[in-house]
Design a protein around this motif. Sequence first.
Motif, PDB file in Angstrom:
ATOM      1  N   LEU A  53       0.830  -1.198   0.000  1.00  0.00           N
ATOM      2  CA  LEU A  53       0.000   0.000   0.000  1.00  0.00           C
ATOM      3  C   LEU A  53       0.871   1.257   0.000  1.00  0.00           C
ATOM      4  N   ALA A  54       2.014   1.189   0.668  1.00  0.00           N
ATOM      5  CA  ALA A  54       2.904   2.343   0.730  1.00  0.00           C
ATOM      6  C   ALA A  54       3.881   2.393  -0.442  1.00  0.00           C
ATOM      7  N   ASN A  55       3.955   1.330  -1.217  1.00  0.00           N
ATOM      8  CA  ASN A  55       4.855   1.240  -2.378  1.00  0.00           C
ATOM      9  C   ASN A  55       6.307   1.538  -2.032  1.00  0.00           C
ATOM     10  N   ILE A  56       6.788   0.942  -0.973  1.00  0.00           N
ATOM     11  CA  ILE A  56       8.188   1.109  -0.576  1.00  0.00           C
ATOM     12  C   ILE A  56       8.856  -0.255  -0.643  1.00  0.00           C
ATOM     13  N   SER A  57       9.907  -0.345  -1.428  1.00  0.00           N
ATOM     14  CA  SER A  57      10.602  -1.628  -1.534  1.00  0.00           C
ATOM     15  C   SER A  57      11.497  -1.834  -0.316  1.00  0.00           C
ATOM     16  N   TRP A  58      11.797  -3.078  -0.040  1.00  0.00           N
ATOM     17  CA  TRP A  58      12.591  -3.425   1.135  1.00  0.00           C
ATOM     18  C   TRP A  58      14.003  -2.879   1.050  1.00  0.00           C
ATOM     19  N   ASP A  59      14.501  -2.612  -0.132  1.00  0.00           N
ATOM     20  CA  ASP A  59      15.877  -2.124  -0.226  1.00  0.00           C
ATOM     21  C   ASP A  59      16.005  -0.652   0.172  1.00  0.00           C
ATOM     22  N   SER A  60      14.894  -0.003   0.504  1.00  0.00           N
ATOM     23  CA  SER A  60      14.969   1.399   0.919  1.00  0.00           C
ATOM     24  C   SER A  60      14.644   1.593   2.406  1.00  0.00           C
ATOM     25  N   VAL A  61      14.507   0.507   3.155  1.00  0.00           N
ATOM     26  CA  VAL A  61      14.222   0.598   4.590  1.00  0.00           C
ATOM     27  C   VAL A  61      15.205  -0.268   5.372  1.00  0.00           C
ATOM     28  N   ASP A  62      15.243  -0.070   6.679  1.00  0.00           N
ATOM     29  CA  ASP A  62      16.148  -0.846   7.531  1.00  0.00           C
ATOM     30  C   ASP A  62      15.441  -1.941   8.321  1.00  0.00           C
ATOM     31  N   ASN A  63      14.148  -1.768   8.572  1.00  0.00           N
ATOM     32  CA  ASN A  63      13.387  -2.736   9.356  1.00  0.00           C
ATOM     33  C   ASN A  63      12.117  -3.121   8.612  1.00  0.00           C
ATOM     34  N   ILE A  64      11.782  -4.400   8.690  1.00  0.00           N
ATOM     35  CA  ILE A  64      10.551  -4.909   8.094  1.00  0.00           C
ATOM     36  C   ILE A  64       9.708  -5.474   9.235  1.00  0.00           C
ATOM     37  N   ILE A  65       8.469  -5.027   9.344  1.00  0.00           N
ATOM     38  CA  ILE A  65       7.577  -5.487  10.402  1.00  0.00           C
ATOM     39  C   ILE A  65       6.607  -6.501   9.796  1.00  0.00           C
ATOM     40  N   ILE A  66       6.592  -7.707  10.381  1.00  0.00           N
ATOM     41  CA  ILE A  66       5.806  -8.801   9.823  1.00  0.00           C
ATOM     42  C   ILE A  66       4.894  -9.383  10.903  1.00  0.00           C
ATOM     43  N   PRO A  67       3.595  -9.123  10.830  1.00  0.00           N
ATOM     44  CA  PRO A  67       2.682  -9.805  11.756  1.00  0.00           C
ATOM     45  C   PRO A  67       2.467 -11.238  11.264  1.00  0.00           C
ATOM     46  N   VAL A  68       2.509 -12.190  12.187  1.00  0.00           N
ATOM     47  CA  VAL A  68       2.399 -13.604  11.818  1.00  0.00           C
ATOM     48  C   VAL A  68       1.317 -14.257  12.669  1.00  0.00           C
ATOM     49  N   ASN A  69       0.396 -14.926  12.007  1.00  0.00           N
ATOM     50  CA  ASN A  69      -0.645 -15.654  12.719  1.00  0.00           C
ATOM     51  C   ASN A  69      -0.169 -17.073  12.998  1.00  0.00           C
ATOM     52  N   VAL A  70      -0.090 -17.408  14.274  1.00  0.00           N
ATOM     53  CA  VAL A  70       0.239 -18.775  14.677  1.00  0.00           C
ATOM     54  C   VAL A  70      -1.113 -19.459  14.872  1.00  0.00           C
ATOM     55  N   SER A  71      -1.632 -19.980  13.789  1.00  0.00           N
ATOM     56  CA  SER A  71      -3.016 -20.462  13.785  1.00  0.00           C
ATOM     57  C   SER A  71      -3.244 -21.612  14.759  1.00  0.00           C
ATOM     58  N   GLU A  72      -2.222 -22.427  14.991  1.00  0.00           N
ATOM     59  CA  GLU A  72      -2.380 -23.545  15.916  1.00  0.00           C
ATOM     60  C   GLU A  72      -2.651 -23.065  17.343  1.00  0.00           C
ATOM     61  N   SER A  73      -2.194 -21.862  17.659  1.00  0.00           N
ATOM     62  CA  SER A  73      -2.380 -21.300  19.001  1.00  0.00           C
ATOM     63  C   SER A  73      -3.439 -20.205  19.022  1.00  0.00           C
ATOM     64  N   PHE A  74      -4.058 -19.933  17.882  1.00  0.00           N
ATOM     65  CA  PHE A  74      -5.018 -18.834  17.773  1.00  0.00           C
ATOM     66  C   PHE A  74      -4.406 -17.552  18.324  1.00  0.00           C
ATOM     67  N   HIS A  75      -3.215 -17.236  17.826  1.00  0.00           N
ATOM     68  CA  HIS A  75      -2.429 -16.145  18.401  1.00  0.00           C
ATOM     69  C   HIS A  75      -1.590 -15.476  17.313  1.00  0.00           C
ATOM     70  N   TRP A  76      -1.314 -14.204  17.506  1.00  0.00           N
ATOM     71  CA  TRP A  76      -0.445 -13.455  16.595  1.00  0.00           C
ATOM     72  C   TRP A  76       0.876 -13.152  17.287  1.00  0.00           C
ATOM     73  N   ILE A  77       1.950 -13.200  16.515  1.00  0.00           N
ATOM     74  CA  ILE A  77       3.257 -12.748  16.988  1.00  0.00           C
ATOM     75  C   ILE A  77       3.731 -11.660  16.025  1.00  0.00           C
ATOM     76  N   LEU A  78       4.731 -10.928  16.444  1.00  0.00           N
ATOM     77  CA  LEU A  78       5.295  -9.890  15.590  1.00  0.00           C
ATOM     78  C   LEU A  78       6.758 -10.217  15.345  1.00  0.00           C
ATOM     79  N   ILE A  79       7.147 -10.228  14.080  1.00  0.00           N
ATOM     80  CA  ILE A  79       8.545 -10.431  13.712  1.00  0.00           C
ATOM     81  C   ILE A  79       9.049  -9.132  13.104  1.00  0.00           C
ATOM     82  N   VAL A  80      10.172  -8.654  13.618  1.00  0.00           N
ATOM     83  CA  VAL A  80      10.816  -7.473  13.059  1.00  0.00           C
ATOM     84  C   VAL A  80      12.135  -7.930  12.446  1.00  0.00           C
TER      85      VAL A  80
END
Length: 125
Positions: free
Chosen positions: A20-47
């Motif tokens: 949505l922001a149209n920013i490629s990964w090669d122009s940033v230092d951190n990538i924020i990735i929300p991950v659904n751990v469906s087996e636990s019905f839970h979300w974690i955050l990976i940076v």
Amino acid sequence: MSCITPEHHVSQYIRGYKLLANISWDSVDNIIIPVNVSESFHWILIVFRIRHRCLYVYDSMMGGVIHSKNVLDHVRSFSTMILMFLVATNFYEKRSDIDWHRKAAYIDKSLSEPLEYVILKDTPQ
């Protein structure tokens, strides 16, 4: 890596074509990735901190052998998958601001070696 092509959806995200922001990964230092751990019905955050070559995992539901195993399975998958896509999209050639051969996190590491990861404990909810 024959299934990883520049046209793959994840490759498109990394290169900034599907965001949505149209920013490629090669122009940033951190990538924020929300991950659904469906087996636990839970979300974690990976940076993903590119300069550190490391995935930092935030999990507010620490504890339990089964939950921890499920989280580790997801994190290990990401540590391998992200790296394969970075190589397939020529990511490392686009980051001229990082000297890959002198950066401590990249010394003696193959580009095909999975990313390091750290599960952060005692994070506030």
